[in-house]
Motif scaffolding. Sequence first.
Motif, PDB file in Angstrom:
ATOM      1  N   LYS A   1      -0.236   6.252  -0.492  1.00  0.00           N
ATOM      2  CA  LYS A   1      -0.367   4.862  -0.063  1.00  0.00           C
ATOM      3  C   LYS A   1       0.540   3.941  -0.860  1.00  0.00           C
ATOM      4  O   LYS A   1       1.063   2.946  -0.345  1.00  0.00           O
ATOM      5  CB  LYS A   1      -1.826   4.433  -0.207  1.00  0.00           C
ATOM      6  CG  LYS A   1      -2.095   2.980   0.160  1.00  0.00           C
ATOM      7  CD  LYS A   1      -3.556   2.633  -0.057  1.00  0.00           C
ATOM      8  CE  LYS A   1      -3.817   1.160   0.246  1.00  0.00           C
ATOM      9  NZ  LYS A   1      -5.230   0.792  -0.013  1.00  0.00           N
ATOM     10  N   PHE A   2       0.767   4.287  -2.145  1.00  0.00           N
ATOM     11  CA  PHE A   2       1.557   3.432  -3.026  1.00  0.00           C
ATOM     12  C   PHE A   2       2.929   4.030  -3.342  1.00  0.00           C
ATOM     13  O   PHE A   2       3.616   3.550  -4.245  1.00  0.00           O
ATOM     14  CB  PHE A   2       0.796   3.186  -4.340  1.00  0.00           C
ATOM     15  CG  PHE A   2      -0.494   2.444  -4.148  1.00  0.00           C
ATOM     16  CD1 PHE A   2      -0.499   1.064  -4.003  1.00  0.00           C
ATOM     17  CD2 PHE A   2      -1.695   3.117  -4.098  1.00  0.00           C
ATOM     18  CE1 PHE A   2      -1.681   0.375  -3.820  1.00  0.00           C
ATOM     19  CE2 PHE A   2      -2.889   2.443  -3.922  1.00  0.00           C
ATOM     20  CZ  PHE A   2      -2.880   1.066  -3.772  1.00  0.00           C
ATOM     21  N   GLU A   3       3.313   5.068  -2.614  1.00  0.00           N
ATOM     22  CA  GLU A   3       4.590   5.730  -2.881  1.00  0.00           C
ATOM     23  C   GLU A   3       5.770   4.785  -2.678  1.00  0.00           C
ATOM     24  O   GLU A   3       6.736   4.794  -3.451  1.00  0.00           O
ATOM     25  CB  GLU A   3       4.730   6.963  -1.978  1.00  0.00           C
ATOM     26  CG  GLU A   3       5.972   7.794  -2.247  1.00  0.00           C
ATOM     27  CD  GLU A   3       5.931   8.465  -3.596  1.00  0.00           C
ATOM     28  OE1 GLU A   3       7.019   8.839  -4.089  1.00  0.00           O
ATOM     29  OE2 GLU A   3       4.840   8.608  -4.174  1.00  0.00           O
ATOM     30  N   PHE A   4       5.701   3.964  -1.627  1.00  0.00           N
ATOM     31  CA  PHE A   4       6.799   3.033  -1.351  1.00  0.00           C
ATOM     32  C   PHE A   4       6.996   2.054  -2.501  1.00  0.00           C
ATOM     33  O   PHE A   4       8.135   1.759  -2.895  1.00  0.00           O
ATOM     34  CB  PHE A   4       6.507   2.275  -0.054  1.00  0.00           C
ATOM     35  CG  PHE A   4       7.551   1.241   0.291  1.00  0.00           C
ATOM     36  CD1 PHE A   4       8.829   1.623   0.681  1.00  0.00           C
ATOM     37  CD2 PHE A   4       7.258  -0.112   0.213  1.00  0.00           C
ATOM     38  CE1 PHE A   4       9.795   0.680   0.992  1.00  0.00           C
ATOM     39  CE2 PHE A   4       8.213  -1.067   0.523  1.00  0.00           C
ATOM     40  CZ  PHE A   4       9.478  -0.674   0.917  1.00  0.00           C
TER      41      PHE A   4
ATOM     42  N   PRO B   1       2.511   2.827 -13.910  1.00  0.00           N
ATOM     43  CA  PRO B   1       1.066   2.985 -13.721  1.00  0.00           C
ATOM     44  C   PRO B   1       0.614   2.767 -12.280  1.00  0.00           C
ATOM     45  O   PRO B   1       1.201   1.992 -11.532  1.00  0.00           O
ATOM     46  CB  PRO B   1       0.497   1.880 -14.626  1.00  0.00           C
ATOM     47  CG  PRO B   1       1.565   0.832 -14.646  1.00  0.00           C
ATOM     48  CD  PRO B   1       2.867   1.571 -14.569  1.00  0.00           C
ATOM     49  N   LEU B   2      -0.435   3.460 -11.927  1.00  0.00           N
ATOM     50  CA  LEU B   2      -1.196   3.196 -10.710  1.00  0.00           C
ATOM     51  C   LEU B   2      -2.573   2.699 -11.135  1.00  0.00           C
ATOM     52  O   LEU B   2      -3.186   3.261 -12.043  1.00  0.00           O
ATOM     53  CB  LEU B   2      -1.331   4.446  -9.846  1.00  0.00           C
ATOM     54  CG  LEU B   2      -0.267   4.648  -8.766  1.00  0.00           C
ATOM     55  CD1 LEU B   2      -0.571   5.898  -7.964  1.00  0.00           C
ATOM     56  CD2 LEU B   2      -0.159   3.457  -7.839  1.00  0.00           C
TER      57      LEU B   2
ATOM     58  N   VAL C   1      -7.233  -5.365  -4.319  1.00  0.00           N
ATOM     59  CA  VAL C   1      -6.796  -5.646  -5.685  1.00  0.00           C
ATOM     60  C   VAL C   1      -5.731  -4.650  -6.147  1.00  0.00           C
ATOM     61  O   VAL C   1      -4.779  -5.017  -6.845  1.00  0.00           O
ATOM     62  CB  VAL C   1      -8.014  -5.647  -6.634  1.00  0.00           C
ATOM     63  CG1 VAL C   1      -8.690  -4.279  -6.666  1.00  0.00           C
ATOM     64  CG2 VAL C   1      -7.603  -6.077  -8.033  1.00  0.00           C
ATOM     65  N   ASN C   2      -5.850  -3.375  -5.751  1.00  0.00           N
ATOM     66  CA  ASN C   2      -4.840  -2.380  -6.146  1.00  0.00           C
ATOM     67  C   ASN C   2      -3.504  -2.641  -5.457  1.00  0.00           C
ATOM     68  O   ASN C   2      -2.437  -2.425  -6.045  1.00  0.00           O
ATOM     69  CB  ASN C   2      -5.329  -0.971  -5.817  1.00  0.00           C
ATOM     70  CG  ASN C   2      -6.500  -0.556  -6.686  1.00  0.00           C
ATOM     71  OD1 ASN C   2      -6.538  -0.853  -7.875  1.00  0.00           O
ATOM     72  ND2 ASN C   2      -7.471   0.112  -6.078  1.00  0.00           N
TER      73      ASN C   2
ATOM     74  N   ALA D   1       0.063  -3.433  -7.280  1.00  0.00           N
ATOM     75  CA  ALA D   1       1.299  -2.700  -6.980  1.00  0.00           C
ATOM     76  C   ALA D   1       2.438  -3.653  -6.639  1.00  0.00           C
ATOM     77  O   ALA D   1       3.581  -3.473  -7.090  1.00  0.00           O
ATOM     78  CB  ALA D   1       1.063  -1.731  -5.824  1.00  0.00           C
ATOM     79  N   VAL D   2       2.146  -4.690  -5.846  1.00  0.00           N
ATOM     80  CA  VAL D   2       3.172  -5.687  -5.511  1.00  0.00           C
ATOM     81  C   VAL D   2       3.637  -6.414  -6.771  1.00  0.00           C
ATOM     82  O   VAL D   2       4.840  -6.688  -6.939  1.00  0.00           O
ATOM     83  CB  VAL D   2       2.620  -6.682  -4.470  1.00  0.00           C
ATOM     84  CG1 VAL D   2       3.603  -7.827  -4.247  1.00  0.00           C
ATOM     85  CG2 VAL D   2       2.340  -5.970  -3.153  1.00  0.00           C
TER      86      VAL D   2
END
Length: 348
Positions: free
Chosen positions: A13-16, A74-75, A279-280, A284-285
């Motif tokens: 989901k956060f790979e991009f 970090p994630l 919030v996650n 990430a943004v």
Amino acid sequence: MDHGDIVAQFEAKFEFYRILIMANVITSIPINLFTCYLLLLKSPKQLGTYRYVLLNIAICAFFVDTLEGLVVLPLTLLEIFSFYSTGLARFLGPSGGLICLFFAAYGVYLYIMSLLVALLYRYHALKGGFSILGHQLTIRQCYFGVFVLMTVPTSLPPAALAVSIVPADTLKHHVLETHPQYMPFFEKTPLFGFDSRLFLIYCGAAFGLMVGWVVTALWCCISIMKHLKARRDVMTVFTYRLHIKLLQALLAQALAPMTLIVIPLSLILVCTMLHLDAVNDVAAVVEVIFSAHTPLNSLAMIVFIPAYRKAVAAMFRKLLPMNSVVDSSTLQASMKVAVSPGTTTRSL
């Protein structure tokens, strides 16, 4: 569903965002090294020791980029106030990732304070010194003040972060009771977490520190402009314009933390306190936005300081293939003029 699939879906989901961060960092490293080259070898003599102040900013930015975007990366799992590293620190385990996160937090504030030191340096150069309660500070006292600025405020956030750490067993027990869907992360990732109240206090204190930094930076900028106007009559046009360009570069550099750190940090704080589902995504943004600070920092110095801008333009002229054609045609034309009867040569 397999535990590995849950973690893999979350990371996908956060790979991009991670790709964008790494791209920014990989791009910023050569830009930063090139900026250091300009500062060391292409600085005009009028800058004096100020080139080393600018070099300090570039080195701190490089330090932060390397740690944040390559080592830690970090994630966040802010629903349970936890993080884990997806960068090189992932292979160091939870303790290694946590230590790298402390250094990254230290580096962020080191970079911010290096900008404040540059503003204070400009103020000192124009006013001719600092005074506290009517007492004029000596050069040694000024150096000691710089040392304090670069060590004490920068060490407080990592120290506060260390206080809010939750032991692994306590974290697992808390997650099992409140968010059992996140339990697979303990098996597949180097997860570490923080006490929710202490972490929010840390975020609030970090936000307050940044607001104080913004106020001090604005005071420095206003004071520098006042002293520039007061001393304009005793400055040459070149000196006055150089001071203006240096101030413009610093303003652009100072705007980066204001827009890329203060505002995003406040968003994370609000989203965490309100327990928002996104919030996650917001975190990430924010990481992506923050990773753009180094290219902006370097470009500000190159664009606003004429000596560096001219040096870059000269390098591009040498690299352009048309230059060889233009140079050869110019040489042939000058040779024809030189050998033609009844003509005289002129210096161009």
